[in-house]
Scaffold this active site. Structure first.
Site, PDB file in Angstrom:
ATOM      1  N   SER A 173       0.823  -1.137  -0.081  1.00 40.80           N
ATOM      2  CA  SER A 173       0.078  -0.080   0.022  1.00 40.80           C
ATOM      3  C   SER A 173       0.916   1.098  -0.087  1.00 40.80           C
ATOM      4  O   SER A 173       0.471   2.385  -0.474  1.00 40.80           O
ATOM      5  CB  SER A 173      -0.977   0.085   1.350  1.00 40.80           C
ATOM      6  OG  SER A 173      -0.191  -0.149   2.158  1.00 40.80           O
ATOM      7  N   HIS A 201      -5.484  -3.593  -2.466  1.00 35.49           N
ATOM      8  CA  HIS A 201      -5.454  -2.383  -3.474  1.00 35.49           C
ATOM      9  C   HIS A 201      -5.488  -3.223  -4.933  1.00 35.49           C
ATOM     10  O   HIS A 201      -5.209  -2.400  -5.916  1.00 35.49           O
ATOM     11  CB  HIS A 201      -3.919  -1.714  -3.304  1.00 35.49           C
ATOM     12  CG  HIS A 201      -4.052  -0.916  -2.074  1.00 35.49           C
ATOM     13  ND1 HIS A 201      -4.483   0.442  -2.189  1.00 35.49           N
ATOM     14  CD2 HIS A 201      -3.896  -0.944  -0.745  1.00 35.49           C
ATOM     15  CE1 HIS A 201      -4.470   0.986  -1.049  1.00 35.49           C
ATOM     16  NE2 HIS A 201      -3.830   0.106  -0.282  1.00 35.49           N
ATOM     17  N   LYS A 234     -12.144   0.628  -1.420  1.00 38.90           N
ATOM     18  CA  LYS A 234     -11.113   1.034  -2.139  1.00 38.90           C
ATOM     19  C   LYS A 234     -11.708   1.253  -3.502  1.00 38.90           C
ATOM     20  O   LYS A 234     -12.944   2.002  -4.111  1.00 38.90           O
ATOM     21  CB  LYS A 234      -9.708   0.531  -2.032  1.00 38.90           C
ATOM     22  CG  LYS A 234      -9.209   0.867  -0.581  1.00 38.90           C
ATOM     23  CD  LYS A 234      -7.842   0.237  -0.170  1.00 38.90           C
ATOM     24  CE  LYS A 234      -7.765   0.804   0.998  1.00 38.90           C
ATOM     25  NZ  LYS A 234      -6.849  -0.203   1.845  1.00 38.90           N
TER      26      LYS A 234
HETATM   27  C1  LIG Z   1      -6.853  -0.286   3.333  1.00 41.69           C
HETATM   28  C2  LIG Z   1      -6.214  -1.679   3.734  1.00 41.69           C
HETATM   29  C3  LIG Z   1      -6.701  -2.567   4.607  1.00 41.69           C
HETATM   30  C4  LIG Z   1      -7.980  -2.177   5.451  1.00 41.69           C
HETATM   31  O1  LIG Z   1      -9.165  -1.956   5.009  1.00 41.69           O
HETATM   32  P1  LIG Z   1     -10.555  -1.267   5.223  1.00 41.69           P
HETATM   33  O2  LIG Z   1     -11.418  -1.729   4.613  1.00 41.69           O
HETATM   34  O3  LIG Z   1     -10.017   0.276   5.125  1.00 41.69           O
HETATM   35  O4  LIG Z   1     -10.322  -1.322   6.753  1.00 41.69           O
HETATM   36  C5  LIG Z   1      -6.063  -3.844   4.455  1.00 41.69           C
HETATM   37  N1  LIG Z   1      -5.032  -4.157   3.976  1.00 41.69           N
HETATM   38  C6  LIG Z   1      -4.457  -3.372   3.087  1.00 41.69           C
HETATM   39  C7  LIG Z   1      -3.467  -3.835   2.340  1.00 41.69           C
HETATM   40  C8  LIG Z   1      -5.039  -2.154   2.953  1.00 41.69           C
HETATM   41  O5  LIG Z   1      -4.550  -1.042   2.127  1.00 41.69           O
END
Ligand SMILES: *Cc1c(COP(=O)(O)O)cnc(C)c1O
Length: 380
Positions: A173, A201, A234
């Site tokens: 990320s 992602h 996302k």
């Molecule tokens: C954003 C993210 C999460 C968390 O997801 P949320 O739904 O925002 O709690 C978990 N793992 C990765 C790699 C992320 O980028």
């Protein structure tokens, strides 16, 4: 009264590590309204621009009118609705697995799944997302951290430690690079381990039809050693997360994953928006294709930027590494003054000395917006 954190807050400010909220007064989009002015948004995970797409909004409103605003209970009590099952069926078919299970967020999913898997030993990439790290901490496993994407190091840790669990982001990320999934799977097979892949992602972004890095890597999604999770907040423009795998895995999680069991289920507005998003991207890859065109254009333009160093990314996450936290914040502030929001990422999110501006691209960025950002960077 003097709380211990009062002094620590002053320290954070002095170190350039103080964090505060920047509040937008409109929807997530390529242009955000912040502090009375419009800024170009280069810090969103809304990769496909779905967070205020009419189809998702309509589905969300319709579900609220039919189902109400809240579910009133956890999934195992009275909070399971047919909307949840419908979305889980859709997700299982999208990910080409036997079954999927919803979690209230990716953070919940990672904490709950890693703990529930009860592995004696976990192998974790050093750059994994905080939620994976916290999942490892909560589990009672011995946690062995391997150097980022270093398969030789991982192999040496796995030797003599059979029956473990490998845990990795599929797209990292803060760096935007991807894990070597095929090699990870080969090691899992060799050392009798399982592989837990976080597609947060990658869902909607990677693979010919947006199913994630597992699809892109040509790995059988039903591989008995594979467990996948992904998020709905996302690229899918909604909220929540899923775990995808076998029937038995999902039944086990329903029985053991504490972050699934002890929390109120996702509300109808959110569940319906996720369903609309999945159905849209399954039938149409045009948004994903545009996102990648934008990524190529922006990366190409960055070649003329002399400030910082572009990390070797292979995704729409494009980090420009500056170094010190102070310098990074200063650059971010000066871009903000020019109408560009590129968020500074500092320790402890990234290692000391590698503070960076993290640009994330969206399918809905126009060429003019991308060029505007590049021009501002060239002038910095
Ligand atoms: C954003 C993210 C999460 C968390 O997801 P949320 O739904 O925002 O709690 C978990 N793992 C990765 C790699 C992320 O980028």
């Amino acid at each position: 009264m003097n709380h211990p954190w009062t002094r620590k807050l002053i320290d954070l400010r002095e170190q350039g590590l103080y964090r505060h909220l920047t509040v937008a007064s409109g929807p997530q989009d390529t242009i955000l309204k912040v502090q009375g002015k419009s800024v170009l948004n280069f810090s969103s995970n809304d990769y496909l621009g779905l967070a205020h797409h009419p189809a998702l909004i309509e589905a969300s409103i319709a579900a609220t009118q039919t189902w109400g605003t809240g579910t009133g209970a956890s999934r195992l009590i009275t909070g399971s609705q047919s909307l949840h099952s419908e979305l889980e069926t859709e997700l299982a078919s999208f990910k080409r697995v036997e079954r999927a299970l919803l979690f209230n967020s990716g953070y919940h999913a990672n904490l709950g799944v890693i703990q529930a898997l009860e592995s004696p030993v976990i192998f974790s990439d050093e750059l994994n997302h905080a939620s994976l790290i916290d999942g490892c901490r909560l589990s009672k496993a011995k946690v062995l951290v391997y150097r980022h994407n270093d398969m030789d190091h991982l192999a040496s840790l796995m030797t003599g430690n059979p029956g473990g669990l490998i845990v990795t982001d599929s797209v990292f990320s803060m760096d935007g690079d991807v894990c070597p999934l095929r090699e990870l799977m080969a090691l899992a097979e060799k050392h009798d381990a399982r592989l837990f892949v976080d597609e947060a992602h990658a869902t909607g972004v990677f693979g010919p039809t947006g199913r994630g890095l597992v699809e892109e890597s040509g790995i059988d999604p039903k591989h008995p050693r594979l467990i996948q999770m992904g998020t709905l907040g996302k690229a899918l423009g909604s909220f929540g997360a899923y775990v995808a795998g076998s029937n038995d895995l999902i039944d086990w999680l329903i029985n053991r994953a504490r972050t699934f069991i002890f929390t109120t289920s996702l509300p109808p507005s959110v569940t319906a928006a996720s369903l609309a998003a999945i159905r849209m991207i399954r039938n149409d890859t045009s948004l994903k294709d545009r996102l990648w065109e934008n990524t190529r254009f922006f990366l190409d333009g960055l070649k003329q930027v002399t400030i910082g160093k572009v990390a070797p990314t292979t995704s729409p996450i494009i980090p420009l590494v500056i170094g010190s936290a102070d310098d990074t914040v200063r650059l971010s502030d000066s871009l903000f003054a020019c109408g560009i929001w590129a968020h500074p990422i500092r320790p402890p999110t990234v290692p000391d000395g590698t503070s960076r501006l993290r640009f994330t691209l969206m399918a809905t960025h126009t060429r003019e917006q991308l060029q505007g950002c590049l021009d501002a960077l060239k002038a910095s």
